[in-house]
Scaffold this motif. Sequence first.
Motif, PDB file in Angstrom:
ATOM      1  N   TYR A  80       0.806  -1.204   0.000  1.00 41.90           N
ATOM      2  CA  TYR A  80       0.000   0.000   0.000  1.00 41.90           C
ATOM      3  C   TYR A  80       0.848   1.267   0.000  1.00 41.90           C
ATOM      4  O   TYR A  80       0.449   2.284  -0.564  1.00 41.90           O
ATOM      5  N   LEU A  81       2.027   1.171   0.619  1.00 42.78           N
ATOM      6  CA  LEU A  81       2.939   2.320   0.601  1.00 42.78           C
ATOM      7  C   LEU A  81       3.223   2.751  -0.833  1.00 42.78           C
ATOM      8  O   LEU A  81       3.374   3.934  -1.132  1.00 42.78           O
ATOM      9  N   PRO A 139       7.729   8.178 -11.577  1.00 41.84           N
ATOM     10  CA  PRO A 139       8.921   7.421 -11.243  1.00 41.84           C
ATOM     11  C   PRO A 139       9.794   8.095 -10.196  1.00 41.84           C
ATOM     12  O   PRO A 139      10.766   7.508  -9.751  1.00 41.84           O
ATOM     13  N   ASN A 140       9.453   9.345  -9.838  1.00 36.25           N
ATOM     14  CA  ASN A 140      10.428  10.116  -9.064  1.00 36.25           C
ATOM     15  C   ASN A 140      10.591   9.625  -7.636  1.00 36.25           C
ATOM     16  O   ASN A 140      11.695   9.552  -7.120  1.00 36.25           O
ATOM     17  N   THR A 141       9.478   9.293  -6.986  1.00 33.32           N
ATOM     18  CA  THR A 141       9.594   8.965  -5.566  1.00 33.32           C
ATOM     19  C   THR A 141       9.302   7.494  -5.274  1.00 33.32           C
ATOM     20  O   THR A 141       9.262   7.096  -4.126  1.00 33.32           O
ATOM     21  N   VAL A 142       9.103   6.697  -6.332  1.00 36.65           N
ATOM     22  CA  VAL A 142       8.706   5.316  -6.081  1.00 36.65           C
ATOM     23  C   VAL A 142       9.792   4.542  -5.336  1.00 36.65           C
ATOM     24  O   VAL A 142       9.509   3.645  -4.556  1.00 36.65           O
ATOM     25  N   ILE A 143      11.044   4.965  -5.543  1.00 37.32           N
ATOM     26  CA  ILE A 143      12.150   4.290  -4.845  1.00 37.32           C
ATOM     27  C   ILE A 143      11.971   4.396  -3.336  1.00 37.32           C
ATOM     28  O   ILE A 143      12.307   3.474  -2.597  1.00 37.32           O
ATOM     29  N   LEU A 144      11.389   5.534  -2.896  1.00 35.69           N
ATOM     30  CA  LEU A 144      11.121   5.690  -1.461  1.00 35.69           C
ATOM     31  C   LEU A 144      10.235   4.555  -0.951  1.00 35.69           C
ATOM     32  O   LEU A 144      10.481   3.986   0.114  1.00 35.69           O
ATOM     33  N   GLY A 145       9.193   4.241  -1.723  1.00 37.91           N
ATOM     34  CA  GLY A 145       8.262   3.206  -1.270  1.00 37.91           C
ATOM     35  C   GLY A 145       8.833   1.815  -1.392  1.00 37.91           C
ATOM     36  O   GLY A 145       8.641   0.976  -0.527  1.00 37.91           O
ATOM     37  N   VAL A 152      12.179   0.738  -1.762  1.00 42.67           N
ATOM     38  CA  VAL A 152      13.426   0.415  -1.079  1.00 42.67           C
ATOM     39  C   VAL A 152      13.690   1.351   0.088  1.00 42.67           C
ATOM     40  O   VAL A 152      14.144   0.941   1.152  1.00 42.67           O
ATOM     41  N   GLY A 153      13.348   2.622  -0.113  1.00 44.74           N
ATOM     42  CA  GLY A 153      13.704   3.635   0.873  1.00 44.74           C
ATOM     43  C   GLY A 153      13.126   3.375   2.249  1.00 44.74           C
ATOM     44  O   GLY A 153      13.867   3.228   3.223  1.00 44.74           O
ATOM     45  N   ILE A 154      11.801   3.267   2.325  1.00 46.08           N
ATOM     46  CA  ILE A 154      11.167   3.137   3.640  1.00 46.08           C
ATOM     47  C   ILE A 154      11.519   1.820   4.327  1.00 46.08           C
ATOM     48  O   ILE A 154      11.861   1.815   5.512  1.00 46.08           O
ATOM     49  N   PRO A 155      11.504   0.673   3.615  1.00 46.48           N
ATOM     50  CA  PRO A 155      11.944  -0.555   4.288  1.00 46.48           C
ATOM     51  C   PRO A 155      13.368  -0.458   4.825  1.00 46.48           C
ATOM     52  O   PRO A 155      13.640  -0.893   5.949  1.00 46.48           O
ATOM     53  N   THR A 156      14.274   0.151   4.037  1.00 44.43           N
ATOM     54  CA  THR A 156      15.656   0.286   4.507  1.00 44.43           C
ATOM     55  C   THR A 156      15.721   1.173   5.735  1.00 44.43           C
ATOM     56  O   THR A 156      16.404   0.856   6.714  1.00 44.43           O
ATOM     57  N   ILE A 157      14.978   2.285   5.695  1.00 42.20           N
ATOM     58  CA  ILE A 157      14.984   3.198   6.845  1.00 42.20           C
ATOM     59  C   ILE A 157      14.447   2.488   8.088  1.00 42.20           C
ATOM     60  O   ILE A 157      15.020   2.589   9.181  1.00 42.20           O
ATOM     61  N   LEU A 158      13.352   1.731   7.922  1.00 38.38           N
ATOM     62  CA  LEU A 158      12.781   1.001   9.065  1.00 38.38           C
ATOM     63  C   LEU A 158      13.803   0.034   9.648  1.00 38.38           C
ATOM     64  O   LEU A 158      13.978  -0.057  10.873  1.00 38.38           O
ATOM     65  N   ILE A 185       9.939  -8.974  -7.698  1.00 34.67           N
ATOM     66  CA  ILE A 185      11.276  -8.887  -8.293  1.00 34.67           C
ATOM     67  C   ILE A 185      11.466  -7.544  -8.973  1.00 34.67           C
ATOM     68  O   ILE A 185      12.526  -6.917  -8.849  1.00 34.67           O
ATOM     69  N   ASN A 186      10.427  -7.057  -9.654  1.00 39.13           N
ATOM     70  CA  ASN A 186      10.542  -5.750 -10.288  1.00 39.13           C
ATOM     71  C   ASN A 186      10.771  -4.654  -9.257  1.00 39.13           C
ATOM     72  O   ASN A 186      11.497  -3.701  -9.513  1.00 39.13           O
ATOM     73  N   LEU A 187      10.155  -4.799  -8.093  1.00 38.21           N
ATOM     74  CA  LEU A 187      10.351  -3.794  -7.045  1.00 38.21           C
ATOM     75  C   LEU A 187      11.789  -3.809  -6.550  1.00 38.21           C
ATOM     76  O   LEU A 187      12.393  -2.769  -6.328  1.00 38.21           O
TER      77      LEU A 187
END
Lengths: 276, 275
Positions: free
Chosen positions: A98-99, A106-112, A114-120, B172-174
């Motif tokens: 859902y995040l 495409p600009n902020t999708v990395i946040l959802g 990889v970013g937020i899981p890594t930060i958590l 995997i795409n994510l």
Amino acid sequence: MASIEDRRAQFTQYKQDVKSRGKSFYPYAMFHDTVMSLVVVSVIIALACVWYFTSGTDPNTCGGKDSCLLGPRYSEPADPGTTNFVPRPDWYFYFLFYLLRIFKWPNTVILGTVGIPTILLIILIVLPFVDVRRERRLLRRPVALIAAVLVVISMGVLTYKGATAKEALASEVVQAVPTWAQRQGFADDKDAVAGATVFATSGCTACHTYLGTGSSNLGAPDLSAIGKSGQGPNFFSTYVADPSKYGNNVMPKFAALGQTKLHQLGVFLSESKGPK
Amino acid sequence: MAVAPTRSRKSPRRQKLEAAVNYPLDWLEERSGLIGAVRYFLFRKVPGDTNWFHTLGSATLTAFLVQALTGAILAMYYQPHPATAYQSINHITNDVTLGWLVRGMHKWGASVFIILMFFHMARVFLFGAYKYPRELNWIVGVMLLAVGMLEGFTGYLLPWDQTAYWATVVGINLNGTAPILGPFLADFLRGGAEIGNDTLSRFYSLHMLLIPGLIFALIGLHLYLVVRLGVSSPPWSREAAGGGDYPAAPPSTNGRSGLTQPTARSGWRRNGGES
């Protein structure tokens, strides 16, 4: 912050207290552990039984009932050719799932993704090094208490939202095609209308929105005015066939649609210049 | 280590019986120290006021052992190939005697395992049990949570049905969106350009060899640290638990240091064993 000497002294004290007043692990604590473990195994067996006896051998029916209590035994066999299946992870990934709708591609999708899981993960790992107070009683740790409540609420809300997120059904979306054709003004273009039908029935609206239809799953962009960029049908059809060639590694390949449908889709997208 | 009890009121017959029972234990203890280690584990002291919240860790372990056992049985019937995987799952669920139970327990046990990991973590957080000297064990626990969810992700593909396939396509795409490493990770997981044969056997190997091995190793480390550092008392406990104003404990009459002691090496019987 307690000095390391204080904390060492407290731990030495704890060890002495436990040695003089503690109880033996066996049988006292082990009794509780055993009872709890039996409860866990019973719950697992009960879930397996309810799941099995409320479902049927056919993936689409549940032994004559309308819906399986705990889901079907399996869905249809995997078929890379189908494109209208709505992807959905197991429930414990719903909050991440859902995040992705909150962040826009495409600009902020990395946040959802990889970013937020890594930060958590980083927050969890550094927690014992940040919180070095000796205090352990919850009511005297207001920051920890508030943080815990907020985390539980947000995880709960995200999981619930992920679980109840509505996915557009192809049969419903396809009814919007005439409206699209009218509003975009391509009703006379047979290829564009055919492409709109392909768009509606191939699962595109599982991730994209188009004139208010569909869901922005994975933060994929709205396509109502994608044709404004002026790229022709060929650009769109090759893009959809293999998005990774254009640096888009999130969107699946749709080469399985075949040349005809891809061309129609390309015409449809290039004609989508925003409602008139 | 001879066995003869010193004060012998026991009948000769009883003495012989005890000697027969003790001989293999003594033999094992002398050569490995394992009996002493087990005794130390079982008879170590835990705070007197541990409660039901303290059972969440062992409950999580139980759920994992259920997964290991049912997973081993499923592996006897499951065939990790795109052409046969779905059929073998169908066969396990509908034909094999009690196959539905084993698969159902594995499927639902995964959710129970994940839930219990979160509950256990919440307990440790709310009790402040991650604080000195248990920081390292908290980190091992966080790693177990991450690796456990990875185990869930890799297992989700194996039934090779639509749900499994498309969830994995997106998953995997994510991974692929991560900067720098992302595309490599996605290629590694996929084992090629498309999700297919190589992906399935790769996920199977990860799911039943690599990740469970890692989980077992981390659980071993986790438990070692629990035993070494002792079970934390509840924050409201008198056992030097939480605040700065805990009451002083009566002085220990035991001459030995109260700090962590390694496994009792001095023979299992002297350490609280029989007579």
